[in-house]
Design an enzyme around this catalytic site. Structure first.
Site, short mmCIF file in Angstrom:
data_model
loop_
_atom_site.label_atom_id
_atom_site.label_comp_id
_atom_site.label_asym_id
_atom_site.label_seq_id
_atom_site.Cartn_x
_atom_site.Cartn_y
_atom_site.Cartn_z
N LYS A 39 44.52 53.83 -21.19
CA LYS A 39 44.82 52.85 -22.24
C LYS A 39 46.31 52.53 -22.27
CE LYS A 39 40.90 54.47 -24.89
NZ LYS A 39 39.95 53.55 -24.27
N GLU A 137 45.70 59.19 -26.19
CA GLU A 137 45.28 59.85 -24.95
C GLU A 137 46.36 60.81 -24.42
OE1 GLU A 137 43.96 56.84 -22.14
OE2 GLU A 137 41.99 56.77 -23.08
N THR A 213 39.75 44.11 -34.14
CA THR A 213 38.88 43.34 -33.24
C THR A 213 37.46 43.80 -33.47
OG1 THR A 213 39.15 44.96 -31.47
CG2 THR A 213 40.65 43.08 -31.44
N GLY A 215 33.97 42.59 -31.55
CA GLY A 215 33.01 41.87 -30.72
C GLY A 215 33.03 40.37 -30.91
N ALA A 242 38.96 47.78 -20.61
CA ALA A 242 40.35 47.33 -20.83
C ALA A 242 40.46 46.00 -21.56
CB ALA A 242 41.14 47.26 -19.52
N ALA A 243 39.36 45.45 -22.05
CA ALA A 243 39.47 44.21 -22.84
C ALA A 243 40.29 44.48 -24.11
CB ALA A 243 38.09 43.69 -23.21
N GLY A 244 40.00 45.61 -24.76
CA GLY A 244 40.76 45.98 -25.97
C GLY A 244 42.22 46.24 -25.64
N ASP A 245 42.47 46.86 -24.49
CA ASP A 245 43.86 47.13 -24.10
C ASP A 245 44.61 45.83 -23.81
OD1 ASP A 245 43.28 49.84 -24.24
OD2 ASP A 245 42.73 49.95 -22.13
N ARG A 278 36.31 39.80 -15.46
CA ARG A 278 36.73 40.39 -14.19
C ARG A 278 36.42 41.88 -14.15
NH1 ARG A 278 42.82 37.85 -14.14
NH2 ARG A 278 42.22 35.71 -13.75
N GLY A 280 37.07 45.93 -13.43
CA GLY A 280 38.13 46.94 -13.47
C GLY A 280 38.95 46.89 -14.74
O1 RIB Z 1 40.40 51.32 -22.43
C1 RIB Z 1 39.98 51.50 -21.11
C2 RIB Z 1 40.61 52.74 -20.53
O2 RIB Z 1 40.16 53.87 -21.26
C3 RIB Z 1 40.23 53.02 -19.10
O3 RIB Z 1 41.09 52.41 -18.18
C4 RIB Z 1 40.20 54.53 -19.03
O4 RIB Z 1 41.17 55.08 -18.20
C5 RIB Z 1 40.35 55.01 -20.47
O5 RIB Z 1 41.62 55.45 -20.74
#
Ligand code: RIB
Length: 304
Positions: A39, A137, A213, A215, A242-245, A278, A280
């Site tokens: 994240k 994390e 956020t 949905g 990773a959409a949220g990130d 996309r 990944g």
């Molecule tokens: O939010 C997605 C991420 O959560 C992933 O890339 C994974 O590594 C986890 O940290």
């Protein structure tokens, strides 16, 4: 004005499955891909691509040097991404199902090997003009937040994953929460619509802004009595990882460079829509040009 992201860096092993594995089950995946993720890393890349001045601080093992290279390529300052000799790089086992949804098991590795000396050494380069961005994390989260606050930095937190490790953090020191509905429920103990959760966050943290956020509802900003809404853009879903990130990095970067809240939410929503189309984690995060040039006729706002 800089953003310091003290965050995780992971190698993601993404398994394609029809349905997520359940208790006692063994399933065979139809594909395995390896992507850069975490994240922290994802959010730094998003903020860098969105145009913010961003520094990433964190630890990788010797097996994770490519993650630092990737951050460099995205324009992120990696002076404080250090190699930890004793630990391997954090990793994530990601199951991705046919709907593009995921569930994730983390191995923290080097992400949880931060020391107070390292945190102090990094933070002394930042001051009250700057923002700290954190997720959940890494270890020492409570210490990082406290020390940054003492230095007068503003603190943005994406409290993800929302687990018991958050209990060590004084959340009243957070200036801006960026989180999803489940995380808001975990933090406030309330449940209900996104509007109810935003109200609950404002009640619990009167001095903080919350960006939520949820949905297809989209996203919303709340601080005190101020509310700003941004409907989601619907796109064919390939991978939600990773959409949220992407949203988090984009929205904070835009706010920090002085965009108004509505514009920041709109850009972040578009960036997240591109990311879910996309595969990944980090590789799915778009450049600012792609976001600005996105043909809105090809995506549908959920309000239309
Ligand atoms: O939010 C997605 C991420 O959560 C992933 O890339 C994974 O590594 C986890 O940290």
């Amino acid at each position: 004005m800089k953003i310091l992201n003290f965050g995780s860096l992971n190698i993601d092993f993404v398994y394609d499955v029809v349905d997520f594995v359940t208790k006692g089950q063994t399933i065979t995946s139809s594909g395995l891909n390896q992507y850069p993720g975490g994240k922290g890393l994802n959010q730094s890349i998003a903020a860098g691509k969105a145009g913010a001045s961003i520094c990433h601080a964190g630890l990788i093992g010797k097996d994770g040097v490519s993650l630092r290279d990737l951050l460099d390529e995205a324009g992120v300052d990696t002076t404080d991404v250090k190699i930890c000799d004793e630990e391997r790089t954090g990793n994530a086992i990601v199951q991705r199902n046919h709907d593009g949804d995921n569930c994730i098991v983390l191995y923290s590795g080097a992400n949880r090997a931060l020391t107070k000396d390292f945190v102090d050494e990094v933070l002394q380069k930042f001051g009250k003009e700057d923002w700290l961005l954190v997720q959940n994390e890494t270890n020492l989260l409570g210490y990082i937040v406290e020390q940054a606050h003492q230095r007068g930095m503003k603190v943005a937190m994406n409290p993800s994953p929302a687990d018991e490790l958050l209990d060590e953090v004084d959340l009243s020191l957070v200036d801006c929460f960026i989180l999803n509905g489940g995380e808001a429920e975990a933090i406030t103990g309330k449940s209900g619509t996104p509007e109810i959760l935003l109200d609950a966050m404002c009640e619990k943290f009167p001095g903080a802004a919350t960006i939520l956020t949820s949905g297809s509802w989209g996203s919303g900003y709340a601080k005190g009595t101020q509310r700003v809404r941004q409907p989601a853009y619907r796109v064919p879903v390939v991978d939600t990882t990773a959409a949220g990130d992407t949203f988090t990095g984009y929205v904070l970067a835009n706010m920090v460079v002085g965009k108004d809240i509505a514009t920041s939410l709109e850009r972040a929503s578009k960036a997240a829509a591109i990311a879910v189309s996309r595969q990944g984690a980090a590789p799915s995060i778009p450049l600012a040009d792609e976001v600005d040039n996105l043909e809105t006729s090809t995506i549908i706002s959920t309000e239309e």
